[in-house]
Write a protein that holds these residues in place. Sequence first.
Motif, PDB file in Angstrom:
ATOM      1  N   TYR A  96      -2.328 -30.800 -36.378  1.00  0.00           N
ATOM      2  CA  TYR A  96      -1.125 -30.852 -37.129  1.00  0.00           C
ATOM      3  C   TYR A  96      -0.385 -29.518 -36.745  1.00  0.00           C
ATOM      4  O   TYR A  96       0.769 -29.270 -36.837  1.00  0.00           O
ATOM      5  N   LEU A  97      -1.112 -28.320 -37.019  1.00  0.00           N
ATOM      6  CA  LEU A  97      -0.416 -27.273 -36.757  1.00  0.00           C
ATOM      7  C   LEU A  97      -0.162 -26.788 -35.203  1.00  0.00           C
ATOM      8  O   LEU A  97       1.119 -26.176 -35.037  1.00  0.00           O
ATOM      9  N   ILE A  98      -0.632 -27.527 -34.350  1.00  0.00           N
ATOM     10  CA  ILE A  98      -0.139 -27.600 -32.996  1.00  0.00           C
ATOM     11  C   ILE A  98       1.182 -28.276 -32.887  1.00  0.00           C
ATOM     12  O   ILE A  98       2.117 -27.634 -32.256  1.00  0.00           O
ATOM     13  N   GLY A  99       1.326 -29.291 -33.659  1.00  0.00           N
ATOM     14  CA  GLY A  99       2.499 -30.198 -33.822  1.00  0.00           C
ATOM     15  C   GLY A  99       3.620 -29.504 -34.276  1.00  0.00           C
ATOM     16  O   GLY A  99       4.807 -29.258 -33.603  1.00  0.00           O
ATOM     17  N   GLN A 100       3.169 -28.734 -35.571  1.00  0.00           N
ATOM     18  CA  GLN A 100       4.480 -27.980 -36.042  1.00  0.00           C
ATOM     19  C   GLN A 100       5.077 -26.693 -35.067  1.00  0.00           C
ATOM     20  O   GLN A 100       5.891 -26.511 -35.380  1.00  0.00           O
ATOM     21  N   SER A 101       3.968 -26.311 -34.616  1.00  0.00           N
ATOM     22  CA  SER A 101       4.334 -24.985 -33.625  1.00  0.00           C
ATOM     23  C   SER A 101       5.366 -25.344 -32.571  1.00  0.00           C
ATOM     24  O   SER A 101       6.227 -24.808 -32.353  1.00  0.00           O
ATOM     25  N   MET A 102       4.755 -26.790 -31.887  1.00  0.00           N
ATOM     26  CA  MET A 102       5.711 -27.112 -30.903  1.00  0.00           C
ATOM     27  C   MET A 102       7.047 -27.550 -31.310  1.00  0.00           C
ATOM     28  O   MET A 102       7.799 -27.116 -30.601  1.00  0.00           O
TER      29      MET A 102
END
Length: 473
Positions: free
Chosen positions: A445-451
């Motif tokens: 989820y955090l990777i998605g938000q960062s991207m």
Amino acid sequence: MPYETVIGLEVHCELATKSKIFCGCTTKFGGAPNTHVCPVCAGLPGSLPVLNRSVVEYAVRAGLALGCQITRKNKFDRKNYFYPDLPKAYQVSQLYQPICTDGYIELAGGKRVGIREIHMEEDAGKLVHDPWEDASLADYNRCGVPLLEIVSQPDLRSAAEALEYLEKLKAILEYTGVSDCKMQEGSLRVDVNLSVRPAGTDVLGTRTETKNINSLRAIARAIEAEAARQTELVEEGGHVVQETRRWDDDAGESHAMRNKEDAQDYKYFPEPDLPPIEITDGEIERIRAGLPELPEAKKRRYMGQLGLPEYDTGIITGSAHLVRLFERTADLCGDPKEAANWILGEVLRLLQATQTLPEDMAFDLDSLAKIIGLLRRNVINRGTAKKVFAEVFTRNMDPEAYVKEHNLALVTDGSAIRATIAQVLAANEKSVGEYKGGKAQALQYLIGQSMRALKGQAPAQEVTAILKELLDA
Ligand SMILES: [Zn+2]
């Protein structure tokens, strides 16, 4: 009782020669009506035909590529019939001694479909029906455009086999440069001879000939419809009438046009204005030596060199246009495997989505390699590369200029990426807590938000690495 379908195909292809078969007029498609016309192709009395040498050369090229015997001494005949698009009232063709005989095309399962003969002939003009004026007008631009008629044996048993045969034939004619095979411009036209018979018997039933089919998809539909029509007729105790039928693709049905003429109805006789053609062994060997690598050989070579599965390789080598794109891209980027992956992936996807044929791809052949280069140098990521290629495919943009203009290059400044990710973590305390509590999904989820915060313009690997580093700190 189960029935079997027996199909033979007659393919007319317009040759890619610059000038017509018996005069110097251009073969260019279109043009204002009756502007590509001279006394010879208009059939004016007293005009005499002179054979275009390259027509013979192209016919031999096609014949050799299709495994045919070349008739060393062949000649032309007159096929007499009157029709308003044929001003001479006869067509110069070859009945008695066609230039090529006895070839074949091998289907994927190893079945060989025989080619009975290939003959050279001239095309007729076109009638334009004008409903406004309630008149028909004759355009003779196409009169005398050279044609090859490629006649198969009745060896085909289904629409699928017929399609495979046609696709292979088309690829060979394109590879050898014999024809551009543009069905929508009429450079490749297919007539379907079809009959049905009880399965297991070998007597041929009465056949019909279906004309006016102008796409491969329509041919498959026409074959299925005609096989069903004949089977139903025979099962009900009726008889198939030998006739020519016209396929209406919109309605999905065919209509009887006329009773089929036999050769004797045309009163063929030897063409007196053209001397017989003699082809020497030396000429045949010279033409054979000039043949390009053909689809089957190319397929085997690619399979060996690239380690690609037969199916995938067959898709690329099935079209001379995909081969051209593949070879140019592999050449420029030095990575044939990556080039093949792009063609089998994005190129095929876009061709399908936009209902485009490979021959109508209009973008610069160097573009795909440029995109692969941008990707490899980490200037853009894979998602952006696909978006840029879609633009190139539809609008033929220069990929490098497009990336610059739309600011699509990746953020490669590590400190800028780090700052954005820190903001994302601050705004998602709950997920950070879940991650620290051992919940693996929270990381995704955090990777998605960062991207998303980086607008997809940062290398995914680097984002993940920085994210983990900050979370584990
Ligand atoms: Zn002419």
